[in-house]
Design an enzyme around this catalytic site. Structure first.
Site, PDB file in Angstrom:
ATOM      1  N   CYS A  72      -3.912 -21.268   0.001  1.00  0.00           N
ATOM      2  CA  CYS A  72      -3.399 -20.371   1.033  1.00  0.00           C
ATOM      3  C   CYS A  72      -3.121 -21.251   2.239  1.00  0.00           C
ATOM      4  O   CYS A  72      -3.970 -22.072   2.620  1.00  0.00           O
ATOM      5  CB  CYS A  72      -4.405 -19.278   1.380  1.00  0.00           C
ATOM      6  SG  CYS A  72      -3.903 -18.275   2.809  1.00  0.00           S
ATOM      7  N   THR A  73      -1.956 -21.092   2.817  1.00  0.00           N
ATOM      8  CA  THR A  73      -1.551 -22.008   3.888  1.00  0.00           C
ATOM      9  C   THR A  73      -2.289 -21.750   5.198  1.00  0.00           C
ATOM     10  O   THR A  73      -2.165 -22.527   6.142  1.00  0.00           O
ATOM     11  CB  THR A  73      -0.026 -21.928   4.111  1.00  0.00           C
ATOM     12  OG1 THR A  73       0.357 -20.563   4.298  1.00  0.00           O
ATOM     13  CG2 THR A  73       0.716 -22.506   2.910  1.00  0.00           C
ATOM     14  N   HIS A  74      -3.069 -20.657   5.267  1.00  0.00           N
ATOM     15  CA  HIS A  74      -3.937 -20.444   6.430  1.00  0.00           C
ATOM     16  C   HIS A  74      -5.181 -21.335   6.380  1.00  0.00           C
ATOM     17  O   HIS A  74      -5.713 -21.726   7.423  1.00  0.00           O
ATOM     18  CB  HIS A  74      -4.443 -18.990   6.453  1.00  0.00           C
ATOM     19  CG  HIS A  74      -3.492 -17.995   7.002  1.00  0.00           C
ATOM     20  ND1 HIS A  74      -2.320 -17.658   6.358  1.00  0.00           N
ATOM     21  CD2 HIS A  74      -3.530 -17.246   8.137  1.00  0.00           C
ATOM     22  CE1 HIS A  74      -1.696 -16.725   7.071  1.00  0.00           C
ATOM     23  NE2 HIS A  74      -2.401 -16.466   8.151  1.00  0.00           N
ATOM     24  N   ASP A  97       7.099 -17.338   5.482  1.00  0.00           N
ATOM     25  CA  ASP A  97       5.714 -16.968   5.213  1.00  0.00           C
ATOM     26  C   ASP A  97       5.517 -15.519   5.649  1.00  0.00           C
ATOM     27  O   ASP A  97       6.269 -15.005   6.486  1.00  0.00           O
ATOM     28  CB  ASP A  97       4.740 -17.873   5.969  1.00  0.00           C
ATOM     29  CG  ASP A  97       3.287 -17.594   5.582  1.00  0.00           C
ATOM     30  OD1 ASP A  97       2.959 -17.770   4.393  1.00  0.00           O
ATOM     31  OD2 ASP A  97       2.490 -17.198   6.441  1.00  0.00           O
ATOM     32  N   SER A  98       4.502 -14.888   5.099  1.00  0.00           N
ATOM     33  CA  SER A  98       4.194 -13.517   5.505  1.00  0.00           C
ATOM     34  C   SER A  98       3.684 -13.477   6.943  1.00  0.00           C
ATOM     35  O   SER A  98       3.678 -12.418   7.560  1.00  0.00           O
ATOM     36  CB  SER A  98       3.145 -12.917   4.562  1.00  0.00           C
ATOM     37  OG  SER A  98       1.969 -13.708   4.566  1.00  0.00           O
ATOM     38  N   TYR A 129       0.292 -10.154   2.999  1.00  0.00           N
ATOM     39  CA  TYR A 129       0.858  -9.916   1.671  1.00  0.00           C
ATOM     40  C   TYR A 129      -0.218  -9.970   0.577  1.00  0.00           C
ATOM     41  O   TYR A 129      -0.022  -9.446  -0.512  1.00  0.00           O
ATOM     42  CB  TYR A 129       1.913 -10.982   1.351  1.00  0.00           C
ATOM     43  CG  TYR A 129       3.292 -10.759   1.937  1.00  0.00           C
ATOM     44  CD1 TYR A 129       3.519  -9.902   3.015  1.00  0.00           C
ATOM     45  CD2 TYR A 129       4.387 -11.434   1.404  1.00  0.00           C
ATOM     46  CE1 TYR A 129       4.784  -9.722   3.542  1.00  0.00           C
ATOM     47  CE2 TYR A 129       5.661 -11.266   1.926  1.00  0.00           C
ATOM     48  CZ  TYR A 129       5.858 -10.409   2.997  1.00  0.00           C
ATOM     49  OH  TYR A 129       7.112 -10.245   3.511  1.00  0.00           O
ATOM     50  N   GLY A 130      -1.329 -10.650   0.862  1.00  0.00           N
ATOM     51  CA  GLY A 130      -2.307 -10.972  -0.181  1.00  0.00           C
ATOM     52  C   GLY A 130      -2.915  -9.773  -0.880  1.00  0.00           C
ATOM     53  O   GLY A 130      -3.364  -9.874  -2.016  1.00  0.00           O
ATOM     54  N   CYS A 175       4.372 -19.697   1.248  1.00  0.00           N
ATOM     55  CA  CYS A 175       3.398 -18.609   1.150  1.00  0.00           C
ATOM     56  C   CYS A 175       2.980 -18.528  -0.307  1.00  0.00           C
ATOM     57  O   CYS A 175       3.832 -18.353  -1.184  1.00  0.00           O
ATOM     58  CB  CYS A 175       4.047 -17.299   1.599  1.00  0.00           C
ATOM     59  SG  CYS A 175       3.063 -15.808   1.332  1.00  0.00           S
ATOM     60  N   ASN A 176       1.699 -18.700  -0.571  1.00  0.00           N
ATOM     61  CA  ASN A 176       1.233 -18.702  -1.957  1.00  0.00           C
ATOM     62  C   ASN A 176       1.404 -17.343  -2.622  1.00  0.00           C
ATOM     63  O   ASN A 176       1.759 -17.260  -3.794  1.00  0.00           O
ATOM     64  CB  ASN A 176      -0.230 -19.136  -2.003  1.00  0.00           C
ATOM     65  CG  ASN A 176      -0.386 -20.637  -1.910  1.00  0.00           C
ATOM     66  OD1 ASN A 176      -0.306 -21.340  -2.901  1.00  0.00           O
ATOM     67  ND2 ASN A 176      -0.590 -21.136  -0.700  1.00  0.00           N
ATOM     68  N   THR A 177       1.155 -16.258  -1.870  1.00  0.00           N
ATOM     69  CA  THR A 177       1.280 -14.926  -2.463  1.00  0.00           C
ATOM     70  C   THR A 177       2.729 -14.647  -2.851  1.00  0.00           C
ATOM     71  O   THR A 177       3.009 -14.156  -3.948  1.00  0.00           O
ATOM     72  CB  THR A 177       0.765 -13.850  -1.487  1.00  0.00           C
ATOM     73  OG1 THR A 177      -0.583 -14.156  -1.118  1.00  0.00           O
ATOM     74  CG2 THR A 177       0.806 -12.481  -2.127  1.00  0.00           C
ATOM     75  N   GLU A 232      -6.515 -15.168  11.636  1.00  0.00           N
ATOM     76  CA  GLU A 232      -5.480 -14.520  12.442  1.00  0.00           C
ATOM     77  C   GLU A 232      -6.056 -13.815  13.669  1.00  0.00           C
ATOM     78  O   GLU A 232      -5.336 -13.529  14.622  1.00  0.00           O
ATOM     79  CB  GLU A 232      -4.659 -13.559  11.581  1.00  0.00           C
ATOM     80  CG  GLU A 232      -3.901 -14.290  10.490  1.00  0.00           C
ATOM     81  CD  GLU A 232      -2.565 -13.660  10.130  1.00  0.00           C
ATOM     82  OE1 GLU A 232      -2.376 -12.466  10.430  1.00  0.00           O
ATOM     83  OE2 GLU A 232      -1.719 -14.377   9.554  1.00  0.00           O
TER      84      GLU A 232
END
Length: 273
Positions: free
Chosen positions: A192-194, A10-11, A42-43, A73-75, A158
């Protein structure tokens, strides 16, 4: 045959929500997690930049003995996966595989919606890529997809502000924009995994009866099925139940934040790419 861990990339931290579910369902395997925190997020980055960063990280996983890498990571899945699969893997190693989080989700999303109207919440990069509408159309051509970018959500999470009153404003704002697009939306995907860390707040600002899906369990279930369907790949995955965490930025910062996503204390090592 050389056996190695399953790589999960993941980023930053978000992929830990996916790793948590994968480990819950497949605890016997070894896992290597890498967060490219030094270059996150990354988004907001271009396709070319995300591709270059992701490829560097994938090559590192391969150098560590991983035959299978999951882009959690979706992006990265939206902007880099296809190019890596089609252009790079045939040159690097025809046996190794890189999988993403978009396809497993789009394969099943139609089973959750009764109205054939699905909302997607993601980063700017994921939304602009159009990956979700394109992939969903392959499996469920009758579904209408409505997307909303949520650029403030990852920074809130974050910076540990996702439980604050300030987060309420940004969650309510983006949920309002999504739901204004169609009164028929009955299923919302957190692309988005966040975003699972905002689940409680998201639920506050949507009508009752709308389902909100996070990707972790779906991706973990898909990986389980993949390993059954591909015994030749499963045989290359080592099984000692070991986890190792790496970050390209401060290990102290990573460890402090990572437990919010993984649900348990994490001890990482620094990686210089």
């Amino acid at each position: 045959m050389n056996k190695g861990p399953i790589g999960v990339f993941d980023s930053g931290y978000g992929g830990l929500t996916v790793l948590k579910e994968i480990v819950d369902q497949l605890p016997q395997y070894d896992y290597l997690y890498l967060g490219d925190n030094a270059r996150a997020p990354y988004g907001t980055r271009s396709f070319e930049t995300v591709y270059q960063y992701t490829l560097e990280c994938v090559q590192w996983f391969f150098s560590q003995g991983c035959s299978l890498v999951i882009l959690a990571c979706n992006t990265a899945s939206a902007k880099a996966l296809r190019t890596i699969q089609q252009n790079d893997l045939p040159k690097i190693d025809t046996i190794k595989r890189v999988l993403g989080v978009i396809r497993p989700t789009t394969e099943v999303i139609g089973s959750f919606s009764k109205t054939n109207a699905v909302g997607i919440l993601g980063t700017n990069g994921t939304v602009q890529s159009g990956s979700y509408p394109i992939e969903i159309a392959k499996f469920y051509p009758n579904i209408k997809v409505y997307q909303q970018a949520c650029p403030m959500w990852v920074p809130l999470i974050e910076n540990n502000e996702h439980q604050s009153a300030g987060a309420d404003y940004f969650v309510q704002k983006e949920m309002g924009k999504l739901l204004q697009q169609s009164p028929d939306i009955d299923t919302i995907l957190l692309a988005c995994t966040h975003y699972p860390l905002l689940m409680n707040k998201i639920q506050q600002f949507i009508p009752q009866g709308i389902k909100v899906l996070s990707q972790g369990k779906i991706v973990a279930g898909s990986l389980k099925e993949y390993l059954i369907r591909h015994p030749e790949m499963e045989a290359r995955c080592s099984k000692n139940g070991q986890l190792s965490f790496f970050t390209t930025d401060s290990t102290e910062d990573f460890d402090n934040h990572a437990s919010n996503f993984y649900g348990k204390p994490v001890k990482s090592s620094h990686l210089q790419l």
